[in-house]
Design a protein around this motif. Structure first.
Motif, PDB file in Angstrom:
ATOM      1  N   HIS A  35      -1.015  -0.598   2.010  1.00  0.00           N
ATOM      2  CA  HIS A  35       0.442  -0.731   1.929  1.00  0.00           C
ATOM      3  C   HIS A  35       1.180   0.551   1.550  1.00  0.00           C
ATOM      4  N   ASN A  36       0.468   1.605   1.249  1.00  0.00           N
ATOM      5  CA  ASN A  36       1.115   2.865   0.872  1.00  0.00           C
ATOM      6  C   ASN A  36       0.542   4.011   1.679  1.00  0.00           C
ATOM      7  N   ALA A  37       1.336   5.034   1.862  1.00  0.00           N
ATOM      8  CA  ALA A  37       0.869   6.226   2.565  1.00  0.00           C
ATOM      9  C   ALA A  37      -0.063   6.998   1.623  1.00  0.00           C
ATOM     10  N   ILE A  38      -1.326   7.079   1.987  1.00  0.00           N
ATOM     11  CA  ILE A  38      -2.344   7.687   1.129  1.00  0.00           C
ATOM     12  C   ILE A  38      -3.110   8.725   1.946  1.00  0.00           C
ATOM     13  N   ASP A  39      -3.662   9.701   1.286  1.00  0.00           N
ATOM     14  CA  ASP A  39      -4.465  10.746   1.901  1.00  0.00           C
ATOM     15  C   ASP A  39      -5.659  10.155   2.659  1.00  0.00           C
ATOM     16  N   ASP A  40      -5.910  10.656   3.867  1.00  0.00           N
ATOM     17  CA  ASP A  40      -7.008  10.153   4.692  1.00  0.00           C
ATOM     18  C   ASP A  40      -8.377  10.355   4.049  1.00  0.00           C
ATOM     19  N   ASP A  41      -8.552  11.424   3.265  1.00  0.00           N
ATOM     20  CA  ASP A  41      -9.834  11.648   2.586  1.00  0.00           C
ATOM     21  C   ASP A  41     -10.138  10.521   1.601  1.00  0.00           C
ATOM     22  N   LEU A  42      -9.122  10.034   0.927  1.00  0.00           N
ATOM     23  CA  LEU A  42      -9.313   8.924  -0.006  1.00  0.00           C
ATOM     24  C   LEU A  42      -9.748   7.665   0.731  1.00  0.00           C
ATOM     25  N   CYS A  43      -9.216   7.473   1.910  1.00  0.00           N
ATOM     26  CA  CYS A  43      -9.580   6.297   2.704  1.00  0.00           C
ATOM     27  C   CYS A  43     -11.047   6.365   3.114  1.00  0.00           C
ATOM     28  N   GLY A  44     -11.497   7.535   3.520  1.00  0.00           N
ATOM     29  CA  GLY A  44     -12.904   7.706   3.875  1.00  0.00           C
ATOM     30  C   GLY A  44     -13.812   7.483   2.683  1.00  0.00           C
ATOM     31  N   THR A  45     -13.398   7.974   1.544  1.00  0.00           N
ATOM     32  CA  THR A  45     -14.164   7.768   0.313  1.00  0.00           C
ATOM     33  C   THR A  45     -14.236   6.288  -0.027  1.00  0.00           C
ATOM     34  N   PHE A  46     -13.116   5.602   0.124  1.00  0.00           N
ATOM     35  CA  PHE A  46     -13.074   4.165  -0.163  1.00  0.00           C
ATOM     36  C   PHE A  46     -14.036   3.404   0.750  1.00  0.00           C
ATOM     37  N   LEU A  47     -14.039   3.730   2.038  1.00  0.00           N
ATOM     38  CA  LEU A  47     -14.964   3.060   2.959  1.00  0.00           C
ATOM     39  C   LEU A  47     -16.419   3.327   2.565  1.00  0.00           C
ATOM     40  N   GLY A  48     -16.696   4.545   2.098  1.00  0.00           N
ATOM     41  CA  GLY A  48     -18.045   4.858   1.624  1.00  0.00           C
ATOM     42  C   GLY A  48     -18.433   4.024   0.414  1.00  0.00           C
ATOM     43  N   ILE A  49     -17.488   3.823  -0.493  1.00  0.00           N
ATOM     44  CA  ILE A  49     -17.746   2.990  -1.675  1.00  0.00           C
ATOM     45  C   ILE A  49     -18.013   1.546  -1.248  1.00  0.00           C
ATOM     46  N   LEU A  50     -17.246   1.061  -0.282  1.00  0.00           N
ATOM     47  CA  LEU A  50     -17.485  -0.294   0.217  1.00  0.00           C
ATOM     48  C   LEU A  50     -18.890  -0.408   0.800  1.00  0.00           C
ATOM     49  N   ASP A  51     -19.309   0.590   1.570  1.00  0.00           N
ATOM     50  CA  ASP A  51     -20.658   0.579   2.152  1.00  0.00           C
ATOM     51  C   ASP A  51     -21.731   0.547   1.070  1.00  0.00           C
ATOM     52  N   LYS A  52     -21.570   1.384   0.053  1.00  0.00           N
ATOM     53  CA  LYS A  52     -22.551   1.417  -1.046  1.00  0.00           C
ATOM     54  C   LYS A  52     -22.591   0.085  -1.788  1.00  0.00           C
ATOM     55  N   THR A  53     -21.430  -0.503  -1.977  1.00  0.00           N
ATOM     56  CA  THR A  53     -21.351  -1.790  -2.668  1.00  0.00           C
ATOM     57  C   THR A  53     -22.079  -2.875  -1.871  1.00  0.00           C
ATOM     58  N   LEU A  54     -21.922  -2.848  -0.563  1.00  0.00           N
ATOM     59  CA  LEU A  54     -22.552  -3.858   0.290  1.00  0.00           C
ATOM     60  C   LEU A  54     -24.079  -3.793   0.236  1.00  0.00           C
ATOM     61  N   THR A  55     -24.632  -2.625  -0.064  1.00  0.00           N
ATOM     62  CA  THR A  55     -26.090  -2.487  -0.089  1.00  0.00           C
ATOM     63  C   THR A  55     -26.663  -2.501  -1.504  1.00  0.00           C
ATOM     64  N   ASN A  56     -25.805  -2.622  -2.505  1.00  0.00           N
ATOM     65  CA  ASN A  56     -26.279  -2.609  -3.895  1.00  0.00           C
ATOM     66  C   ASN A  56     -26.723  -4.007  -4.303  1.00  0.00           C
ATOM     67  N   GLU A  57     -27.935  -4.103  -4.816  1.00  0.00           N
ATOM     68  CA  GLU A  57     -28.502  -5.411  -5.161  1.00  0.00           C
ATOM     69  C   GLU A  57     -27.836  -6.077  -6.362  1.00  0.00           C
ATOM     70  N   ALA A  58     -27.034  -5.348  -7.108  1.00  0.00           N
ATOM     71  CA  ALA A  58     -26.363  -5.940  -8.267  1.00  0.00           C
ATOM     72  C   ALA A  58     -25.268  -6.931  -7.859  1.00  0.00           C
ATOM     73  N   PHE A  59     -24.789  -6.807  -6.619  1.00  0.00           N
ATOM     74  CA  PHE A  59     -23.703  -7.665  -6.146  1.00  0.00           C
ATOM     75  C   PHE A  59     -24.283  -8.873  -5.435  1.00  0.00           C
ATOM     76  N   ASP A  60     -23.849 -10.058  -5.864  1.00  0.00           N
ATOM     77  CA  ASP A  60     -24.366 -11.279  -5.242  1.00  0.00           C
ATOM     78  C   ASP A  60     -23.689 -11.522  -3.883  1.00  0.00           C
ATOM     79  N   VAL A  61     -24.155 -12.542  -3.194  1.00  0.00           N
ATOM     80  CA  VAL A  61     -23.691 -12.832  -1.837  1.00  0.00           C
ATOM     81  C   VAL A  61     -22.183 -13.067  -1.789  1.00  0.00           C
ATOM     82  N   SER A  62     -21.648 -13.804  -2.743  1.00  0.00           N
ATOM     83  CA  SER A  62     -20.208 -14.102  -2.705  1.00  0.00           C
ATOM     84  C   SER A  62     -19.368 -12.834  -2.884  1.00  0.00           C
TER      85      SER A  62
END
Length: 107
Positions: A35-62
């Protein structure tokens, strides 16, 4: 050598609590990026964090489903995700360049 003991129920509860809070923060960051105009580098970093979170075993299925949904929304609507009008980018760059501060932490 003895194997490490399994985590206690208290340790598991703390870990679950932290992962839930982390996903809550991810949702808030996602909202800001959508919803806000943000730097594209931050967006790429955010997507990387999402990817890491998806593969981290500490996070349950939900929690992984929530994170996957956030990532899916970013990829389905790239015009909204991290849109940055050119005029806004120039203004924000000028306002930080003279202050001795940088958006990325280097002076």
């Amino acid at each position: 050598p003895s194997s490490p003991s399994p985590p206690s129920s208290r340790e598991r509860n703390v870990e679950e609590h932290l992962t839930t809070k982390f996903v809550r923060v991810l949702r808030k960051v996602h909202y800001q990026l959508m919803h806000n105009a943000i730097d594209d580098d931050l967006c790429g970093t955010f997507l990387g964090i999402l990817d890491k979170t998806l593969t981290n075993e500490a996070f349950d299925v939900s929690l992984r489903k929530i994170v996957f949904s956030l990532k899916d929304q970013c990829q389905k609507d790239p015009r909204r995700f991290c849109r940055r009008p050119m005029n806004d980018a120039k203004v924000s760059q000028r306002s930080y360049s003279g202050s001795g501060h940088s958006l990325h932490g280097s002076a």
